[in-house]
Design a protein around this motif. Structure first.
Motif, mmCIF file in Angstrom:
data_model
loop_
_atom_site.group_PDB
_atom_site.id
_atom_site.type_symbol
_atom_site.label_atom_id
_atom_site.label_comp_id
_atom_site.label_asym_id
_atom_site.label_seq_id
_atom_site.Cartn_x
_atom_site.Cartn_y
_atom_site.Cartn_z
ATOM 1 N N LYS A 28 1.461 1.486 0.017
ATOM 2 C CA LYS A 28 2.068 0.415 -0.639
ATOM 3 C C LYS A 28 4.018 0.112 0.712
ATOM 4 O O LYS A 28 3.855 0.749 1.805
ATOM 5 C CB LYS A 28 3.151 1.411 -1.461
ATOM 6 N N VAL A 42 10.906 -10.833 -7.766
ATOM 7 C CA VAL A 42 10.682 -9.135 -8.449
ATOM 8 C C VAL A 42 10.408 -9.544 -10.080
ATOM 9 O O VAL A 42 11.733 -9.474 -10.123
ATOM 10 C CB VAL A 42 11.666 -8.252 -7.404
ATOM 11 N N LYS A 83 11.453 -3.271 -11.640
ATOM 12 C CA LYS A 83 10.772 -2.240 -11.022
ATOM 13 C C LYS A 83 10.932 -2.542 -8.866
ATOM 14 O O LYS A 83 10.119 -1.561 -8.540
ATOM 15 C CB LYS A 83 9.277 -1.790 -11.265
ATOM 16 N N GLU A 91 9.145 -4.857 -8.418
ATOM 17 C CA GLU A 91 8.085 -5.329 -7.823
ATOM 18 C C GLU A 91 7.752 -6.658 -7.319
ATOM 19 O O GLU A 91 8.017 -7.375 -7.753
ATOM 20 C CB GLU A 91 6.674 -4.775 -9.272
ATOM 21 N N THR A 92 7.086 -6.953 -6.537
ATOM 22 C CA THR A 92 6.446 -8.205 -6.396
ATOM 23 C C THR A 92 5.211 -8.669 -7.340
ATOM 24 O O THR A 92 4.837 -7.814 -8.085
ATOM 25 C CB THR A 92 6.024 -8.543 -5.003
ATOM 26 N N GLN A 133 0.400 -6.480 -5.608
ATOM 27 C CA GLN A 133 0.511 -5.166 -6.857
ATOM 28 C C GLN A 133 0.388 -4.457 -5.134
ATOM 29 O O GLN A 133 -0.179 -4.746 -4.707
ATOM 30 C CB GLN A 133 -1.270 -4.556 -7.625
ATOM 31 N N PHE A 186 6.548 -4.301 -2.571
ATOM 32 C CA PHE A 186 7.601 -4.439 -3.114
ATOM 33 C C PHE A 186 8.885 -5.208 -2.570
ATOM 34 O O PHE A 186 8.630 -5.069 -1.287
ATOM 35 C CB PHE A 186 7.917 -3.176 -3.510
ATOM 36 N N ALA A 213 13.345 0.168 -5.478
ATOM 37 C CA ALA A 213 11.385 0.146 -4.751
ATOM 38 C C ALA A 213 10.689 0.993 -3.821
ATOM 39 O O ALA A 213 9.492 1.348 -4.376
ATOM 40 C CB ALA A 213 11.707 -0.854 -3.646
ATOM 41 N N ASN A 263 9.754 3.545 -7.315
ATOM 42 C CA ASN A 263 8.461 3.103 -7.831
ATOM 43 C C ASN A 263 7.114 3.261 -6.213
ATOM 44 O O ASN A 263 6.245 3.049 -6.827
ATOM 45 C CB ASN A 263 9.077 1.661 -8.200
ATOM 46 N N ALA A 264 7.677 3.160 -5.112
ATOM 47 C CA ALA A 264 6.047 3.366 -4.305
ATOM 48 C C ALA A 264 5.553 4.226 -4.464
ATOM 49 O O ALA A 264 4.585 4.558 -4.332
ATOM 50 C CB ALA A 264 6.751 2.956 -3.154
ATOM 51 N N GLU A 309 5.577 6.375 -7.211
ATOM 52 C CA GLU A 309 4.846 5.846 -8.428
ATOM 53 C C GLU A 309 5.843 6.895 -8.966
ATOM 54 O O GLU A 309 5.828 7.484 -10.504
ATOM 55 C CB GLU A 309 3.344 6.449 -8.737
ATOM 56 N N LYS A 335 7.477 6.310 -12.415
ATOM 57 C CA LYS A 335 7.406 4.808 -13.524
ATOM 58 C C LYS A 335 9.323 4.711 -14.050
ATOM 59 O O LYS A 335 8.919 3.669 -14.295
ATOM 60 C CB LYS A 335 6.155 5.250 -14.486
#
Length: 888
Positions: A595, A756, A759, A761-762, A765, A768, A793, A796-797, A799, A801
């Protein structure tokens, strides 16, 4: 001793006073061998300098003046006075001295630190010709140079050293001094019994004055080691010449912090044996946990013996009966020996005792503990008359639980100290939280900037924004029983600022095993970027531990691998490989990741292109402010122009004023801080800045630069005018640009920043972005959002969720020239918005904005507490009627 100056070196004289008969100094210190009040006269070709004065007693003044006169030739006068410290035994004769036109020039300059000037103004209550002695600033007096070194808490905040390299002599104020009166003035003339007495006084001087400030003593010694010194001119006691290595060695040894042992001292007094019975059961309870304990009956034990044993012990329990509503003197003496600097937040304390009519003795000792800020894990244990069998069991359990506190184990609820919430004085809605001093780590949040701090007690100041303890709210006790995350991949973070560290901390709070690697182009450990402009006025800020977000110990403990001065040059998003290069040796390496987090931040936007930028500098990071400071000192810059009238521009301007420059601000908008203030607020702030000598030019655009053949900018033109405005330095503090080059190379979706979702996220997948380099819902980033986005970030890296970023209305806070400027919520004025405002003498200003009769925004220029009240009111959606009491 005769009233004649004592020559220490060529052109350097001792002109102080001796007080051999003094036996009590400052009420509390015994002085068996008297003392001296040392003052020194140094004669240069350009100036004659007096370093320190003497105590403000008439019996010293006549001899002092006579000694000064004996060192001066006809028509010579003192032109400069340097005060390394402001206590009256150093500055007492200052007023009498400056009024003595026979020996002092009427225009004599008085040098001291900024704190010294503040204290001297309050001590003497008269305007004097004060000049701030800034750290490592030099004063040329002709043939000799005097260099100032700030030395705070040695032993006051105002203390400094003054060093003369040509004479290899340093004037250290109280540091390394002694209360010892010696007719022959210098240390090398002491011998026999006199020398023995000196060493006794040297130790007795260190203990009360410098014992509480050991970390600062070590810093002072470190400063001296950088200097070439043959003589140390102290403020009390013999001047140190010859071999003074033993003095330095003693301070070094005495100031080493001894590791505290899991040991508890129990000391008590018992009138009828009842308190002593309690003490023995408490001791048994402690022993049952395997903790070392010593019990002392203070009837026949010297206080000093107990304090000596407590020197390396973590815990102290005091027991006293209550007699005539008070604790006994032996126990009071021990309680009074505690010091919040030495023992506060480090030692565990408790108290117990038997009582008859009432139990004030134990309660009074407990209140004394509160004053000294020691850790108090348990409630006091008073027992009426003689302890029953049930009471003795309670005493045993008290000992068990006190030992648990020492061992950092969970304390039984029946003994745990209860939390208290006290209403803050006045009509404020906010409450100040007081928590038990039980050593348990709590999570605090600054509601001004969002900074999260882990601390046992409420932090006194927010390192990120400078707000005081009133700005903190308690989020709760740190939970050590969190279900840990099991993600086992490798996470790479590009960037080394607050966003990157926030991501790393969030990961490590939930996951102890995954690999974390950080790449940063900076050479410094990550620091609090919002306070970098403080460097202008205090270059020692980078030496303070609370300047940094993390340190080497944190990185090692949390297994975070940080590559300093390293640039990521290429990313293969398909193979998930990063290629990086060391800036110095250009060596290139590769690392794989699972990640990736972009925390690359933003860079300065320079409004001037295609010109040489020798004296055109941005202000974004620590290297920027050090570069600006060095340039100003090296080139003796007198005038600077700041481009930008926002938050950063205000802070930069104040810092440059602190450096002694003539400063102007150019702002393209029609008023300063237009995004955070209304027109009236901007006007008040502008008047404040102008009152401190800052020139404000609004509605202007610096359009064309005037540069000489060497590429130095000497002036500029404002768009629409041909007039040349002279300047020696341009500092731009305007809009920044997100660093997105790497992200663009690998095809991430980009607008003004890396796009982003909530979350972080860029568009790719597993990658971030957070902080200044990211763009979420077109929100302007600041310190608060950058930290929060970094956290999201990071989670979420690995996970987690359920971690999402929620956009919030963020307050803006600025402290400039000791005035708080606070803005929160919506401050737009239109037909749908109602306002309510109040001003006081044109300086303090409060304004609230309402929509549908509910508060939606607020501005405060004045007290931070009022701003916090308005922030609370917005969160609670208070009505106009409810807000009136805050404003008026």
């Amino acid at each position: 001793m005769e009233t004649k100056a004592f020559e220490l070196k060529e052109n350097l004289y001792w002109v102080g006073g001796l007080d051999p008969d003094l036996r009590i100094f400052d009420i509390v210190m015994t002085t068996e061998f008297g003392t001296s009040y040392n003052a020194y006269l140094l004669k240069g070709k350009k100036a004659i300098v007096l370093i320190e004065t003497i105590k403000n007693k008439d019996k010293f003044l006549k001899k002092f003046v006579a000694r000064v006169k004996s060192a001066l030739k006809e028509n010579e006068k003192i032109t400069h006075i340097i005060l390394n410290h402001t206590e009256p035994d150093h500055s007492g004769q200052l007023l009498e001295l400056v009024q003595n036109k026979d020996i002092v020039d009427p225009k004599a300059k008085i040098y001291g630190t900024d704190q010294a000037i503040k204290y001297l103004t309050q001590i003497h209550n008269k305007p004097l010709n004060f000049i701030e002695a800034k750290d490592q600033e030099e004063l040329d007096i002709g043939g000799y140079t005097l260099k100032f070194y700030r030395a705070p808490f040695l032993h006051w905040p105002d203390t400094m050293f003054t060093y003369c390299p040509e004479l290899k002599t340093v004037f250290t104020c109280d540091f390394l001094g002694s209360h010892y009166s010696h007719d022959e003035i210098t240390f090398d003339t002491l011998e026999g019994k006199k020398l023995e007495n000196y060493w006794s006084s040297f130790w007795n001087y260190y203990v009360p004055i410098f014992g509480p400030y050991k970390p600062y003593v070590l810093k002072g010694l470190k400063t001296l080691k950088t200097l070439d010194v043959e003589m140390i001119c102290v403020s009390h006691g013999p001047v140190l010449n010859g071999d003074f290595s033993k003095q330095l060695e003693n301070y070094q040894v005495w100031s080493q912090e001894e590791a505290l042992k899991d040991k508890i001292i129990v000391a008590c007094v018992s009138a009828y044996g009842f308190t002593y019975e309690m003490a023995k059961q408490i001791v048994k309870g402690i022993e049952s946990k395997g903790v070392e304990v010593q019990l002392y009956d203070m009837v026949d034990t010297p206080k000093d013996k107990v304090l000596q044993e407590f020197g390396n012990a973590k815990g102290l329990i005091l027991g006293t009966p209550t007699i005539v509503g008070e604790a006994l003197p032996q126990i009071w003496d021990l309680a009074l020996a505690l010091n919040k600097v030495v023992h506060g937040n480090k030692r565990f304390c408790g108290c117990f005792g038997s009582y008859g009519w009432s139990g004030e003795g134990v309660q009074n000792i407990d209140q004394r503990f509160e004053q000294t800020k020691v850790l108090l894990p348990l409630e006091p244990l008073p027992i009426n008359f003689r302890a029953s069998e049930e009471d003795l069991i309670k005493c045993f359990k008290y000992g068990v639980n006190f030992a648990k506190a020492i061992l950092k184990e969970e304390i039984d609820d029946d003994f745990k100290r209860k939390e208290k919430t006290d209403q803050v004085m006045g009509k404020k809605k906010r409450k100040k939280i007081r928590v038990p001093r039980d050593g348990r780590v709590r999570k605090w949040k600054c509601i001004v900037c969002g900074e999260i701090v882990l601390s046992v007690q409420c932090p006194e100041i927010c390192n990120a924004c400078g707000a005081g303890e009133e700005a903190f709210v308690l989020l709760g006790i740190v939970d050590n029983n969190i279900v840990m995350n099991t993600y086992s991949g490798s996470i790479s973070i590009i960037g080394g600022g607050a966003t990157a560290i926030s991501a790393a901390k969030a990961i490590r709070e939930r996951n102890k095993t995954c690999k974390i690697t950080i790449f940063t182009m900076e050479k410094h450990w990550p620091y609090y970027r919002p306070i970098i402009t403080k460097y202008f006025s205090d270059q020692t800020i980078t030496e303070k531990s609370n300047f940094y977000l993390i340190n080497k110990e944190w990185a090692l403990e949390n297994k975070v691998d940080i590559h300093f001065e390293t640039q990521v040059v290429e990313i293969d998003k398909e193979k998930k490989v990063i290629k990086y290069s060391n800036i110095k040796d250009k060596e290139t390496n590769e690392i794989s990741y699972d990640k990736l987090i972009f925390a690359t931040g933003a860079g300065n936007f320079c409004p001037f292109r295609d010109v040489k930028k020798i004296n055109i500098m941005g202000i974004r990071d620590l290297d920027n402010v050090t570069q600006i400071t060095d340039y100003i000192k090296t080139n003796k810059v007198k005038k600077a122009t700041v481009i930008g009238g926002g938050l950063l521009g205000m802070e930069a301007a104040e810092g440059l004023i602190d450096l002694g420059l003539e400063v102007e601000i150019i702002e393209f908008a029609q008023r300063v801080m237009p995004r955070q203030l209304d027109s009236q607020g901007s006007s008040i702030l502008q008047k404040l800045l102008e009152s401190h000598g800052i020139t404000i030019k609004t509605g202007c655009l610096a359009h064309e630069l005037i540069q000489n053949e060497q590429g130095l900018t000497t002036g500029y033109k404002i768009k629409g005018s041909e007039q040349i405005h002279k300047t020696e330095l341009i500092v731009f503090a305007i809009g920044v640009r997100s660093r997105v080059d790497l992200a663009r190379q690998i095809g991430l979706e980009i607008n003004r920043g890396i796009k982003v979702n909530d979350k972080m996220e860029t568009s790719v997948q597993g990658i971030f972005a957070a902080g200044d380099c990211a763009e979420y819902d077109f929100q302007y980033q600041n310190w608060v959002s950058a930290i929060e986005q970094g956290k999201i970030a990071g989670l979420n890296a690995i996970e987690e969720k359920n971690s999402t970023y929620i956009r919030k209305s963020l307050p803006y806070s600025l402290n400039v020239f000791d005035t708080t400027v606070f803005s929160v919520g919506s401050i737009v004025e239109d037909k749908e918005i109602q306002t309510l405002s109040h001003t006081n003498n044109g300086s303090n200003y409060i304004k609230a904005f309402f929509k549908d009769e509910k508060i939606v925004g607020g501005i405060v220029i004045g007290k931070l507490e009022t701003g916090l009240e308005l922030k609370d009111a917005i969160e609670d959606a208070l009505s106009i009627k409810q807000v009136v009491s805050i404003i008026f």
